[in-house]
Design a protein around this motif. Structure first.
Motif, PDB file in Angstrom:
ATOM      1  N   GLY A   1     -27.733-136.536 -49.803  1.00 60.45           N
ATOM      2  CA  GLY A   1     -28.956-136.056 -50.410  1.00 60.45           C
ATOM      3  C   GLY A   1     -28.703-135.513 -51.809  1.00 60.45           C
ATOM      4  O   GLY A   1     -27.567-135.466 -52.296  1.00 60.45           O
ATOM      5  N   ILE A   2     -29.754-135.087 -52.450  1.00 59.94           N
ATOM      6  CA  ILE A   2     -29.668-134.541 -53.807  1.00 59.94           C
ATOM      7  C   ILE A   2     -29.541-133.026 -53.719  1.00 59.94           C
ATOM      8  O   ILE A   2     -30.270-132.374 -52.969  1.00 59.94           O
ATOM      9  CB  ILE A   2     -30.905-134.924 -54.635  1.00 59.94           C
ATOM     10  CG1 ILE A   2     -31.053-136.446 -54.683  1.00 59.94           C
ATOM     11  CG2 ILE A   2     -30.827-134.352 -56.040  1.00 59.94           C
ATOM     12  CD1 ILE A   2     -32.342-136.899 -55.310  1.00 59.94           C
TER      13      ILE A   2
ATOM     14  N   LYS B   1     -41.895-133.789 -51.485  1.00 58.83           N
ATOM     15  CA  LYS B   1     -41.036-134.199 -50.373  1.00 58.83           C
ATOM     16  C   LYS B   1     -40.416-132.961 -49.738  1.00 58.83           C
ATOM     17  O   LYS B   1     -40.322-131.901 -50.349  1.00 58.83           O
ATOM     18  CB  LYS B   1     -39.939-135.154 -50.849  1.00 58.83           C
ATOM     19  CG  LYS B   1     -38.987-134.571 -51.874  1.00 58.83           C
ATOM     20  CD  LYS B   1     -37.939-135.604 -52.268  1.00 58.83           C
ATOM     21  CE  LYS B   1     -36.981-135.048 -53.312  1.00 58.83           C
ATOM     22  NZ  LYS B   1     -35.974-136.060 -53.719  1.00 58.83           N
ATOM     23  N   LYS B   2     -39.998-133.105 -48.509  1.00 55.46           N
ATOM     24  CA  LYS B   2     -39.403-132.014 -47.760  1.00 55.46           C
ATOM     25  C   LYS B   2     -37.973-131.762 -48.244  1.00 55.46           C
ATOM     26  O   LYS B   2     -37.197-132.691 -48.456  1.00 55.46           O
ATOM     27  CB  LYS B   2     -39.382-132.334 -46.265  1.00 55.46           C
ATOM     28  CG  LYS B   2     -40.759-132.392 -45.623  1.00 55.46           C
ATOM     29  CD  LYS B   2     -41.341-130.988 -45.457  1.00 55.46           C
ATOM     30  CE  LYS B   2     -42.659-131.036 -44.676  1.00 55.46           C
ATOM     31  NZ  LYS B   2     -43.222-129.685 -44.487  1.00 55.46           N
ATOM     32  N   LEU B   3     -37.645-130.488 -48.379  1.00 57.76           N
ATOM     33  CA  LEU B   3     -36.304-130.082 -48.754  1.00 57.76           C
ATOM     34  C   LEU B   3     -35.778-129.079 -47.730  1.00 57.76           C
ATOM     35  O   LEU B   3     -36.544-128.483 -46.965  1.00 57.76           O
ATOM     36  CB  LEU B   3     -36.299-129.430 -50.146  1.00 57.76           C
ATOM     37  CG  LEU B   3     -36.805-130.265 -51.321  1.00 57.76           C
ATOM     38  CD1 LEU B   3     -36.849-129.405 -52.588  1.00 57.76           C
ATOM     39  CD2 LEU B   3     -35.905-131.472 -51.548  1.00 57.76           C
TER      40      LEU B   3
ATOM     41  N   LEU C   1     -26.280-131.686 -46.779  1.00 57.73           N
ATOM     42  CA  LEU C   1     -26.450-132.735 -47.787  1.00 57.73           C
ATOM     43  C   LEU C   1     -26.373-134.121 -47.158  1.00 57.73           C
ATOM     44  O   LEU C   1     -27.009-135.073 -47.643  1.00 57.73           O
ATOM     45  CB  LEU C   1     -25.391-132.593 -48.880  1.00 57.73           C
ATOM     46  CG  LEU C   1     -25.701-131.619 -50.014  1.00 57.73           C
ATOM     47  CD1 LEU C   1     -24.501-131.456 -50.924  1.00 57.73           C
ATOM     48  CD2 LEU C   1     -26.898-132.113 -50.818  1.00 57.73           C
ATOM     49  N   GLY C   2     -25.594-134.249 -46.085  1.00 63.30           N
ATOM     50  CA  GLY C   2     -25.527-135.534 -45.395  1.00 63.30           C
ATOM     51  C   GLY C   2     -26.805-135.860 -44.648  1.00 63.30           C
ATOM     52  O   GLY C   2     -27.064-137.026 -44.326  1.00 63.30           O
TER      53      GLY C   2
ATOM     54  N   ILE D   1     -25.343-132.838 -59.859  1.00 59.97           N
ATOM     55  CA  ILE D   1     -26.174-131.667 -59.617  1.00 59.97           C
ATOM     56  C   ILE D   1     -27.482-131.825 -60.376  1.00 59.97           C
ATOM     57  O   ILE D   1     -27.487-132.247 -61.542  1.00 59.97           O
ATOM     58  CB  ILE D   1     -25.446-130.379 -60.058  1.00 59.97           C
ATOM     59  CG1 ILE D   1     -24.160-130.189 -59.241  1.00 59.97           C
ATOM     60  CG2 ILE D   1     -26.353-129.163 -59.922  1.00 59.97           C
ATOM     61  CD1 ILE D   1     -23.286-129.075 -59.759  1.00 59.97           C
ATOM     62  N   ALA D   2     -28.584-131.476 -59.713  1.00 56.89           N
ATOM     63  CA  ALA D   2     -29.905-131.548 -60.339  1.00 56.89           C
ATOM     64  C   ALA D   2     -30.396-130.128 -60.631  1.00 56.89           C
ATOM     65  O   ALA D   2     -30.957-129.464 -59.749  1.00 56.89           O
ATOM     66  CB  ALA D   2     -30.894-132.277 -59.425  1.00 56.89           C
TER      67      ALA D   2
END
Length: 538
Positions: free
Chosen positions: A345-346, A367-369, A406-407, A439-440
């Motif tokens: 994931g981001i 979107k769901k985080l 993150l996976g 990284i965002a």
């Protein structure tokens, strides 16, 4: 004939008394002028107008004694500061009592009105738990300081602040933020560790002796006070010179600019986001029931409806959200697809303004985080419309947990570890820099008009409720350009990555980066390290 004689008699009597009283009045006025002229000649070298003090160059050789509420502060009303004390230290009910007593404060006179407000705000408050004077009031006091009087005080030698307010309200503001050497205030009487709402009036001469014994104080003391101020006559009578400030002069002063503060206000607490006048206090108290209903409606919409439906409804309710991107939409979409193809994931990294930061980022991206937090109350976890995971503050366990998350999908983290209301960024924890090679960064900012949605010393479970009680809270979300850490995993590299991301977000928001941490904030505002136990909510 009798009527004519009676009219002549009363007319003569009237003129007799008129001339007699007029003569006595003239003599009284002449006598008053003689005494006034004699007094002015005797004191013209001591009492002078304040503007002449601005041009003196020898102030550093003198001890300056100034009246805090009548010369330092521009506002002539003390009600807003007592309203802050009543609401923050005593709660909503005490604030209502203070507003109801305000008409009696106005008609009782200055000294008695002050005693009424002190009784209403401090009666029954535990002295050891009173932190409003250090965590809440300094910000509002600083915003009311006159730039002209500050310039004079800044050029003085030793500085002594004299106030009629309780010392616990002003001492921290004067000593820590304005670097005043001595504070002469009024002590509050206590019984079994609780304030009884009464002040000790035996202070002035004893305090003056302490000031004179202070290191570096000179005998040439200069007083700065208002005209006809007899409250601390004993202190100002000891001054060699006294400069008088009028109400008209104070109104013409400019407010002290933030960049000129001797010490920056980075941390402050309290729910109220504005300095309340009596009318504004009434409006705020009338809004509270409607604000609670509005907050519940907003929470229900966010929990029960999908993004595409709830977003326009929340905007109609008064919530404002502005989203901007550092890269074009197409380029950002290709980057997201490339990360998704890699099976991870981001990782979104943002600064921390309120507990709703991850939720607003989720609404911005539609979107769901999954949000990882350092400390969160049980109530906030239950009400959160997105998944929240609490970190353990153990580096190896937290790193393993974040990689697993993150996976499973996109992840958002606030490496500051706590919120900061002012335009500053706290130190970023470097843990996020070890999670992935991309990284965002996300820069978030919020603005409220009535209530702050964060607290250090209050009930954290109410933070989202207070934020959503504002009539029209504003959130700004900026999606910044992706950051690619170096592939080398040296010990110093992770700190460099954290500092680089902090700098990038700070530049986007115009915020100043600091090295302060969550521990620094909570030790100052709440007297603890700000850790919420898993077994007990905040």
């Amino acid at each position: 004939m009798a009527k004519l004689f009676r009219a002549f008699f009363f007319k003569s009597l009237f003129f007799f008394w008129y001339r007699f009283l007029l003569r006595q009045l003239r003599n009284l006025i002449r006598f008053h002028r003689t005494i006034s002229n004699s007094f002015s000649k005797a004191t013209q070298n001591k009492y002078q107008k304040f503007p002449s003090l601005l041009h003196r160059s020898d102030l550093h050789d003198h001890t300056l004694i100034f009246d805090v509420e009548n010369t330092l502060l521009k506002s002539s009303s003390l009600f807003p500061y007592f309203m802050l004390v009543a609401f923050e230290a005593g709660g909503l009910l005490r604030a209502i009592v203070l507003v109801l007593l305000y008409p009696f404060v106005c008609v009782a006179g200055e000294d008695m009105g002050l005693k009424i407000m002190v009784m209403a705000c401090f009666f029954g408050i535990k002295a050891s738990n009173f932190r409003v004077g250090r965590s809440v009031l300094p910000k509002f006091f600083l915003e009311d300081v006159g730039a002209e009087i500050f310039e004079v005080l800044n050029r003085g030698g030793k500085k002594v602040g004299v106030t009629n307010l309780p010392q616990v309200m002003v001492e921290s503001f004067l000593r820590e933020y304005l670097e005043i050497d001595f504070v002469v205030g009024r002590e509050l009487k206590m019984l079994n560790g609780y304030y009884v709402g009464l002040m000790d009036d035996t202070k002035t001469m004893h305090a003056l002796e302490q000031v004179k014994e202070g290191k570096g104080c000179s005998d040439d003391m200069i007083g700065i006070t208002r005209f006809h101020n007899i409250r601390d006559h004993q202190i100002f009578s000891q001054c060699k010179e006294v400069y008088v400030v009028t109400g008209a002069e104070k109104r013409r002063w400019e407010k002290l600019a933030r960049e000129r503060y001797p010490k920056a206000v980075i941390f402050h607490d309290g729910r109220l986001a504005l300095r309340l006048t009596p009318l504004e206090s009434i409006a705020m108290l009338m809004w509270v029931p409607y604000g609670i209903i509005l907050a519940v409606i907003r929470i229900a919409l966010a929990l029960s409806l999908p993004f595409k439906i709830s977003t326009p409804l929340l905007i109609m309710s008064g919530l404002r959200l502005t989203v901007s991107a550092g890269t074009p939409r197409g380029a950002r979409w290709e980057q997201e697809q490339r990360v998704k193809d890699s099976g991870e994931g981001i990782l979104y990294v943002c600064n921390h303004r309120t507990l709703l930061d991850p939720l607003y980022i989720s609404y911005s991206l539609q979107k769901k985080l999954t949000a990882v937090t350092y400390s969160l109350s049980r109530m906030s976890e239950i009400l959160a419309p997105i998944k929240t995971v609490r970190l353990t503050r153990k580096r190896e366990e937290d790193a393993k947990m974040m990689k697993e998350l993150l996976g499973q999908g996109d992840l958002v983290v606030c490496p500051e570890g706590t919120t900061c209301r002012e335009p500053y960024l706290l130190r970023f924890s470097p843990l996020f820099s070890e999670m992935c090679d991309e990284i965002a960064p996300v820069a978030v900012d919020s603005h409220v008009t009535m209530f702050h949605g964060t607290t250090a010393g209050g009930f954290k479970c109410l933070d989202p409720l207070f934020f959503l009680m504002n009539p029209s809270p504003v959130y700004t979300v900026r999606l910044l350009d992706r950051f690619y850490p170096s592939p080398t995993h040296q010990e110093n590299t992770r700190f460099e990555v954290a500092n680089a991301v902090q700098t990038q977000i700070g530049q986007a928001l115009g915020f100043e980066c600091t090295k302060l941490t969550r521990k620094d904030k909570y030790l100052m505002l709440a007297g603890n390290e700000g850790i919420v136990s898993n077994a007990k909510s905040s």
